[in-house]
Motif scaffolding. Structure first.
Motif, short mmCIF file in Angstrom:
data_model
loop_
_atom_site.label_atom_id
_atom_site.label_comp_id
_atom_site.label_asym_id
_atom_site.label_seq_id
_atom_site.Cartn_x
_atom_site.Cartn_y
_atom_site.Cartn_z
N ASP A 188 0.81 -1.22 0.00
CA ASP A 188 0.00 0.00 0.00
C ASP A 188 0.85 1.27 0.00
OD1 ASP A 188 1.02 -0.20 2.56
OD2 ASP A 188 -0.87 0.22 3.58
N ARG A 198 -9.76 -12.08 5.53
CA ARG A 198 -9.48 -12.10 4.09
C ARG A 198 -10.76 -12.26 3.29
NH1 ARG A 198 -3.76 -13.24 3.13
NH2 ARG A 198 -2.71 -13.35 5.17
N ALA A 201 -12.53 -9.00 3.34
CA ALA A 201 -11.91 -8.06 2.39
C ALA A 201 -12.48 -8.27 0.99
CB ALA A 201 -10.39 -8.24 2.39
N ASP A 202 -12.59 -9.53 0.59
CA ASP A 202 -13.08 -9.83 -0.76
C ASP A 202 -14.53 -9.43 -0.94
OD1 ASP A 202 -10.58 -10.86 -1.27
OD2 ASP A 202 -11.18 -12.96 -0.96
N TYR A 208 -3.89 -8.01 5.94
CA TYR A 208 -4.34 -8.20 4.56
C TYR A 208 -5.60 -7.37 4.31
CZ TYR A 208 -6.30 -10.49 0.44
OH TYR A 208 -6.85 -10.74 -0.80
N GLN A 243 -5.63 -4.46 1.52
CA GLN A 243 -6.53 -4.49 0.38
C GLN A 243 -7.41 -3.25 0.32
OE1 GLN A 243 -6.85 -6.80 -2.26
NE2 GLN A 243 -4.82 -7.30 -1.45
N GLN A 274 -5.22 -0.56 -1.14
CA GLN A 274 -4.96 -0.75 -2.56
C GLN A 274 -6.17 -0.40 -3.42
OE1 GLN A 274 -2.83 -4.41 -3.72
NE2 GLN A 274 -2.36 -4.71 -1.54
N HIS A 275 -7.35 -0.43 -2.81
CA HIS A 275 -8.57 -0.08 -3.53
C HIS A 275 -9.07 1.32 -3.17
CE1 HIS A 275 -8.53 -4.46 -4.13
NE2 HIS A 275 -9.25 -4.21 -5.21
#
Length: 636
Positions: A132, A171, A174-175, A225, A229, A232-233
């Motif tokens: 990140d 995780r 996050a998805d 994580y 994430q 990063q988004h």
């Protein structure tokens, strides 16, 4: 010479209340001594007669690994060779009264899954590789005060789950969560506390492991994580943090070494009868090191973008939630907790020195002054404060039948008397949609259609009002039932047009909000807001202008909190020109009645509402419309 002597300066700072990274000293850490790799343990227990490390590795026998006392201030230490990541352990403490008790490590980085309560060796020097860098660089360069901020507050376990009380991994969340929140246009996610806590339905606000990521959803690296994430988004992450009190569970901080240690010895100061918890001893230096380090730990080790500090008022006032015989005044005869005030200032100074450009948000429910002002001018040093007054007034107003709103018009205008006294966040949080308070949609009066119209009008007004925004999960699609902390959101409602249209409305409202600098650039400055007409209580209509630094970006906002349509309604404007309706919460595709102004409105050079000019418009029912000049002339 002991291998521990290199840590003496840190020990000194810890006892002075100035060790900002005390989690690197105390707790369980991978180490090498005399050529052996293993785990070093250090714990603060000044009243203990003896402390040992126990676990499966020694059959929980305190005679196997006794600790040595470092100094008269009560730090105990030992090194256990060949003890590796994943081992469970506790401290066996012989109290001054001769009792043996087992305690979890206050500095443990991981814990067993509840109902088990042991700490887990989880070295800080992990191998997680962050991705990140771009986000962190952009964050450091951002002026957060003059940027859009819309926060989606959520409780992981009841957003979605495998089944009640059986949860997904960080995780997996996050998805699932990140694409959803990103698609809706939020800028930040705020998590209810994910520090280790024994009881699911405390939502994380009654903590036993301040440094431990709750194992309900996975490991510390799993949580890294999740944050990684998000970054990063393009989503920031804020964590609810609870330094005001802790729970009384036997394995936790209460009477940690047989005496009051983390809590006040004076029970009148220690007890929080409203919640059945204990207040930290903010005047004790080692407790200061513990809490300040904890805030820095979450911000540094997990790259969090901010902390929302829970229940600040309960820290500031000795009589918070107490009857007259349950508290005693400070040395000056007042009700303020002077030690807590000094601690909060010290904490915020340390945080902004160690981790600049983060968010420190106070949930402070009183009129205590200068909460979000720097300490050097007498403030508490936060950079944001939740606007609880606005929240209470607005929800009270919106719950009224529109017939009665005209008698309570001051509830929607009063907030502008103090809107710029602090850096405010406008919060509609979990506390407002639970324990019989009803969901945000179900607070709204009227028939089915009017409930949704009221909700859209409220949200549009919220996004037009000065201050950053926060909305609790489920409100974005109009959940009818209040928040169920055991269970998950009523996702099946999105099969119905009214709820799906509401979700679409929130998405487009966010996009509109981010596209309009006037709605956020001067959120904390009087130049960012000016009334056109706050006085029309008879029709429950108000109008105002939001401004950015660019005069061309002015946005005119007109709000109607009745189900009546007003045609040819005159609204004063400060400058001549053509005005175009650019957003309307009553649009048909949002589920509204479709009362829109399709044609541009040309100003008339006749004074109205204190302005030199006016325009005429149709004002839709239970709706907010936004207008902008379109002729290219300056709005000045």
């Amino acid at each position: 010479m002991s291998d521990f002597t290199a840590l003496e300066h840190d020990v000194y700072l810890f006892h002075q209340g100035n060790l900002r990274y005390s989690y690197e000293l105390l707790g369980a850490h991978g180490d090498t001594q005399n050529g052996n790799t293993g785990t070093r343990f250090m714990v603060w227990a000044p009243n203990a007669r003896q402390v040992s490390v126990v676990g499966d590795f020694n059959d929980w026998d305190g005679r196997e690994h006794p600790m040595k006392k470092w100094n008269e201030n009560g730090i105990w230490h030992t090194f256990i060779p060949h003890l590796e990541k994943g081992e469970i352990y506790k401290y066996e403490i012989l109290t001054p009264h001769g009792h043996l008790q087992l305690k979890a490590d206050p500095y443990a980085f991981s814990s067993e899954l509840r109902p088990d309560t042991a700490s887990v060796v989880y070295p800080l020097d992990n191998n997680y590789r962050w991705n990140d860098d771009l986000w962190m660089k952009r964050r450091d360069e951002m002026n957060v005060y003059e940027s859009p901020m819309s926060i989606y507050e959520l409780h992981l376990g009841s957003w979605k789950n495998v089944e009640p009380e059986v949860y997904y991994n960080y995780r997996d969340y996050a998805d699932e969560i990140i694409p959803y929140v990103k698609e809706l246009g939020y800028t930040h996610i705020e998590l209810l506390p994910i520090t280790e806590h024994p009881f699911d339905r405390s939502w994380g606000y009654q903590i036993t492991g301040y440094y431990a990521v709750t194992s309900r959803y996975g490991t510390p690296d799993d949580f890294r994580y999740f944050v990684d994430q998000c970054h990063q988004h393009g989503l920031g992450v804020i964590l609810d943090w609870v330094p005001g009190h802790f729970c009384k569970d036997a394995h936790g901080l209460r009477r940690f070494d047989g005496e009051a240690l983390y809590e006040y010895a004076n029970e009148l100061k220690a007890e929080k009868p409203q919640w059945g918890t204990l207040t930290f001893d903010f005047g004790r230096e080692e407790v200061q090191s513990f809490l300040i380090s904890n805030a820095i730990y979450w911000l540094k080790e997990f790259h969090l973008d901010g902390l929302r500090v829970d229940a600040v008022a309960s820290m500031l006032y000795l009589d918070f939630g107490k009857e007259n015989d349950e508290w005693e005044p400070n040395e000056h005869g007042g009700r303020e907790n002077l030690e807590a005030i000094a601690f909060i200032k010290k904490m915020n100074e340390a945080i902004f020195e160690e981790v600049p450009n983060v968010l420190m948000m106070a949930e402070e429910s009183t009129s205590y002054p200068l909460v979000s002002a720097p300490t050097y001018i007498g403030g508490l040093g936060f950079n944001y404060k939740w606007n609880m007054g606005w929240m209470n007034d607005m929800l009270r107003y919106m719950e009224m039948d529109p017939v009665f709103r005209k008698y309570n018009h001051n509830l929607i205008t009063f907030s502008l008397f103090y809107a710029f006294s602090e850096n405010f966040v406008l919060p509609i949080s979990h506390d407002e949609v639970v324990h019989g308070k009803k969901s945000l949609l179900n607070k709204m009066p009227g028939d089915y259609w009017q409930k949704f119209a009221n909700l859209r009008a409220f949200l549009a007004f919220m996004y037009a009002h000065p201050g950053k925004k926060l909305l609790f999960m489920g409100s974005e699609f109009g959940q009818f039932d209040e928040w169920k902390d055991i269970g998950e959101l009523d996702w099946d409602l999105l099969e119905y047009d009214s709820h799906d249209s509401t979700l679409s409305f929130v998405k487009q409202l966010h996009q509109f909000y981010k596209d309009m600098p006037a709605l956020w650039e001067l959120d904390h400055h009087e130049d960012g807001f000016s009334w056109i007409d706050p006085h029309n209580f008879e029709q429950s209509v108000l109008s105002f202008i939001r401004c950015s630094r660019n005069p061309k970006d002015q946005v005119l906002v007109v709000c109607n909190f009745t189900p009546v349509v007003y045609h040819d309604y005159k609204v004063g404007v400060p400058h001549p020109g053509e005005f175009e309706e650019i957003f309307n919460s009553d649009a048909e595709h949002f589920g509204g009645s479709g009362q829109r102004n399709g044609l541009k409105a040309s100003s008339t050079p006749e004074p109205w509402q204190g302005q030199e000019h006016h325009i005429k418009m149709t004002i839709p029912p239970l709706a907010v419309t936004f207008w902008k000049k379109t002729d290219g002339s300056k709005g000045e």
